[in-house]
Design a protein around this motif. Sequence first.
Motif, short mmCIF file in Angstrom:
data_model
loop_
_atom_site.label_atom_id
_atom_site.label_comp_id
_atom_site.label_asym_id
_atom_site.label_seq_id
_atom_site.Cartn_x
_atom_site.Cartn_y
_atom_site.Cartn_z
N ASP A 1 -21.31 -43.99 12.12
CA ASP A 1 -22.60 -44.10 12.12
C ASP A 1 -23.23 -42.73 13.20
O ASP A 1 -24.27 -42.08 12.70
N ASP A 2 -22.43 -42.46 14.08
CA ASP A 2 -22.87 -41.34 14.80
C ASP A 2 -22.23 -40.09 14.52
O ASP A 2 -22.80 -38.86 14.34
N PHE A 3 -20.94 -39.95 14.00
CA PHE A 3 -20.22 -38.77 13.70
C PHE A 3 -19.98 -38.60 12.37
O PHE A 3 -18.73 -38.20 12.17
N HIS A 4 -20.79 -38.68 11.70
CA HIS A 4 -20.69 -38.69 10.14
C HIS A 4 -20.42 -37.38 9.77
O HIS A 4 -19.97 -37.09 8.65
N PHE A 5 -20.87 -36.28 10.48
CA PHE A 5 -20.64 -35.00 10.17
C PHE A 5 -19.03 -34.58 10.34
O PHE A 5 -19.01 -33.42 9.80
N GLY B 1 -15.40 -54.30 -0.32
CA GLY B 1 -16.49 -53.52 0.37
C GLY B 1 -17.02 -54.08 1.89
O GLY B 1 -17.79 -53.40 2.26
N PHE C 1 -12.03 -49.11 0.75
CA PHE C 1 -13.50 -48.27 0.65
C PHE C 1 -13.48 -47.14 1.60
O PHE C 1 -12.21 -46.24 1.92
N THR C 2 -14.51 -46.27 1.48
CA THR C 2 -14.48 -45.17 2.33
C THR C 2 -15.72 -45.26 3.54
O THR C 2 -16.83 -45.55 3.33
N VAL D 1 -17.87 -44.41 6.78
CA VAL D 1 -18.38 -43.14 7.54
C VAL D 1 -18.95 -43.90 8.85
O VAL D 1 -19.75 -44.70 8.91
N GLY E 1 -16.55 -36.21 8.82
CA GLY E 1 -16.15 -36.48 7.65
C GLY E 1 -16.06 -37.84 7.36
O GLY E 1 -16.43 -38.79 7.95
N SER E 2 -15.50 -38.19 6.10
CA SER E 2 -15.31 -39.61 5.52
C SER E 2 -13.85 -40.08 5.97
O SER E 2 -13.00 -39.22 6.11
N PRO F 1 -17.48 -53.83 5.41
CA PRO F 1 -17.30 -52.70 6.30
C PRO F 1 -16.46 -52.77 7.39
O PRO F 1 -16.86 -53.22 8.59
N ILE F 2 -15.24 -52.46 7.08
CA ILE F 2 -14.12 -52.52 8.23
C ILE F 2 -14.69 -51.26 9.29
O ILE F 2 -15.24 -50.01 9.18
#
Lengths: 320, 308
Positions: B79-83, B119, B74-75, B77, B85-86, B121-122
């Motif tokens: 929750d807090d530090f999405h900016f 899918g 999966f990819t 992201v 990167g992935s 969410p790890i």
Amino acid sequence: MKATGPSGRFSLDWSVSRVMAKGEIVLGCLAPHPPHVVYAENPEQNEPFAEGGWEALRWGYHRLARKLKTIDYDCIVTLTPHWQTYVGTHFLGLERFQNISVDPIFPNLFRFHHDIKVDVELSELMCEEAAEAGIVTKMMRNPDFRVDYGTIVSCHMMNPDWDKPVVTISSNRSTHYYSNEVMNDQATALGEAVLKAIEKSGKKVVLVASHSLSHRHFVTEAPLPEDMSREHIYNHSQYVWDMKAIDMMRKGEMRELIDILPEMIEQTMAEAEGGGLTWMMAAMGMPDYPAEIYGYQSVIGTGNAIAAWDPNETTREIVL
Amino acid sequence: MSEDPEIVMGLYVPPHPHPLLAPDQNEGWGRLRDAFDVCRQRIEESDADLILIYSTTWPSIVGHQIQAHPKPVFTHVDDDFHFLGSMPYEFSMDTEYANEFRDACEARGLQSRTVSYDGFPIDTGSVVALKLLNPDNRIPACIVSSNVYSNRAEQIVLGKAARDAMSKLGRKAVVVVVASLSNRMFTEYIDPSEDRIHSPKDDEWNRKILEFFSDGRLEDISQLSREIQGQVRVSKVVAYKPAWWMASTMGQHNNYDGEVLAYEALHGAGGAVIQLTPSAGSIGDKEFDEDDVEYYHGDRDVLGKGAI
């Protein structure tokens, strides 16, 4: 408009002033998000199959969804405790999210393929107004971001056609970092800012506080999760608090309920600790009119009420 | 209940994505990244055949969940530090161990289940740890959740169940705990260059905990968990559980060589990369009277007793 021109002669100045109608909140909904209710519905988007279950909630949601069909609105705005942010309040900032949402707690029940459209313009406006009010904010622009299942469950149950755009607002964890009282204050400020943004936008908006009331779970699950012979509230004190909250909603005592919410959170682990109810009530001016109650039922021990606040007196109903 | 398993080493690493996604934005984040790299190399040089992760950023409610998907892709992201990167990932999981761990949990009275869903969410902490410690999937891994309601007895038994499964399958394990020390972050955005531990008090407590780790006093840290929770942990969950689980899984004593490879701030939280290696010597000046639990009997139904 009449004016006097440079020559001193009477003239007409044909300027057009565009006045946008003020936006408004047309409905506020307390819409709990146990994935069990979507699971029990067996929508085509969800992979697992259920034999039913939790009908008191699902039938309540059906009634609320029918009411929504009669209301003219542009967007659903949800505050969800399953997008938890510790650094500020975040807003979805991309137009579309297509993905599969797998519930981290109940992956056996919820693996939902979604295609969510976002009203980015409204989201940005809310973010700006919140920042203007001194709230730490962030727009979420990462295209790989997965929208939380709280948003998906509440929005699906209220609008299974998914024909309206949504905005998701994260839940700042001020309860964890400070106290329930600080959460109440900060969520109130956020609600007031969101109202300003809605009014500026000219849009008609449905607000959704996506959460349960009492929120203590059983840590075991029936072999058949939809076996309703196993379902009941975690303990009686949770039930008494839930009934107290619902009674105050019926009486239109929302200011009073928000005032005692810190105590209820302390006693029942209420999911309102994420700020949803306080935020929504603040945006709606702490309604003193009766809420429409659509249903109450426990899900794996938690207390879940579906309620709506209709500012329009002529369409407001006594549902239950 | 079973023979002692072979624990190659234990690692305590932070859950935040900064060392993975932004090691160049702050010298401290870079030092944490370097420490992860050292651990990666040491794992590669060991003869370990299992990496078992306990992640405080994977909460569960229905008992203890164990990742059993053979190849989760999966990819992710944050929750807090999405900016920042992935985080695309493809991991290799030890499904046999996951199933054995579940069975061992049930044999000790714990509610447990494996999860194996495309899918799924790890969590951020597990993704960061596995991408940095095992980037080529050289060693199969397993991840166990942190139940939000569990407390000491349950965590101790959970660790023993992990040992049971290792012994039964003869695994040589690297035990990884993903957790902060102090976990209070700044609640506003900061210039990365200005990151620091949120308060002198948090920093002081972190350094005391690190002193214990350096001395290999894992059981002493475990026994001090409640104090640590009260002093430097915000009340996200009921207790500071990772040390209980780590001690129970690795062995409830102080016979370890401890090494603090890095200690830095992560948006105000205390992030440390620590290695514990089982050894012969012991150090410590504490003795405790909390019971060493072997079997979990569940809730004691206190609320239901005598209720009107």
